[in-house]
Design an enzyme around this catalytic site. Sequence first.
Site, short mmCIF file in Angstrom:
data_model
loop_
_atom_site.label_atom_id
_atom_site.label_comp_id
_atom_site.label_asym_id
_atom_site.label_seq_id
_atom_site.Cartn_x
_atom_site.Cartn_y
_atom_site.Cartn_z
N VAL A 1 -10.74 10.54 -16.96
CA VAL A 1 -9.77 9.70 -17.66
C VAL A 1 -8.69 10.56 -18.32
O VAL A 1 -7.50 10.24 -18.26
CB VAL A 1 -10.47 8.81 -18.72
CG1 VAL A 1 -9.46 8.19 -19.68
CG2 VAL A 1 -11.29 7.72 -18.04
N GLU A 2 -9.10 11.67 -18.91
CA GLU A 2 -8.14 12.50 -19.64
C GLU A 2 -7.10 13.15 -18.73
O GLU A 2 -5.91 13.11 -19.03
CB GLU A 2 -8.87 13.58 -20.46
CG GLU A 2 -9.71 13.03 -21.62
CD GLU A 2 -8.84 12.39 -22.71
OE1 GLU A 2 -7.65 12.69 -22.79
OE2 GLU A 2 -9.39 11.58 -23.49
#
Length: 326
Positions: A116-117
């Site tokens: 996600v990051e």
Amino acid sequence: MNRIFTLAMVLILSTACRAGDHPGADEFAAKAASEQQLNQEEVASLLQDARFKQSIVDAMSRPAEGKPWHQYRPIFITDKRIRGGVKFWRENEALINKAAEKYRVDPHIIVAIIGVETFYGGNTGSYRVLDALATLSFYYPDTGNDRSDFFSSELMHFMVLGNEEGLPLREVTGSYAGAMGLGQFMPSSYREYAVDMDGDGRRDLWSSLPDVIGSVANYLHRHGWELGQPVTYPAMMAADANMELVTKRDFKPKKSVAELAEGGFTSSEPVSGDTLAAVARLEEKDGDHHFITFKNFYVITRYNRSPLYAMAVYELSEAIRSGFEQ
Ligand SMILES: [Ca+2]
């Protein structure tokens, strides 16, 4: 003519001795010296080189977390990101298992956070962290929630981090908010939670995968991750449910599952009645959906306060796990 030129030079030179024209920069440099024993001139010189970026102010004014869940989810839950996670896990299986065991964290959550990051390192951010943190410290946009103090504190941590880790502060890049490396650590988190997993004496969150994976695992561990325990279950809501039980900001579990059931929110999966939990509300196209959230959900919100973020990490982690186990 000559006198005007000389006067102009004097003005340019006198400006160059200050910490730039950023409002509050001189005070910041003085504080860095008095409170952190940093070299005031070096800090002033760094701030002098920090550039205000309108694009950072714009990005801060319209965060993805302001979207409803049904628009936020497709940004992160994609086939490409799921397949990327399975691949990242397979390629780094020994490292991920080692960190997961050492820090007692479920491995698929570590993978999902990095997914996600930064899409497993594919996008660690192209803003200079110095510009991002200076812009948000000195020019925080008027969003009704002034976080300039937070970013000023992060800017100070960044200056200290430069000394501690030997980071080239004029070159380091990250997100528009100043988050760094594959796990997008803010400077304070970098200082507090990053680990040197490969043992080379440095904590490198850009090019050392052992350090990256170990640091994400340690972050979750230090915030209280409970190995093998659930993150969240869908809730069934009674027509007369007490809506006061729905969490708005802080997902720290405060009510028992039995109390929540009494208030009209029942877990779709069996959970012991004395387990502490909270209730999240997410906006789907067909209306609000509710979820019983546990300690591990709260721990993910330590990474990013938004329940949308925590739910995206959780869903991605489950999809990656099922892909990995096939
Ligand atoms: Ca290292």
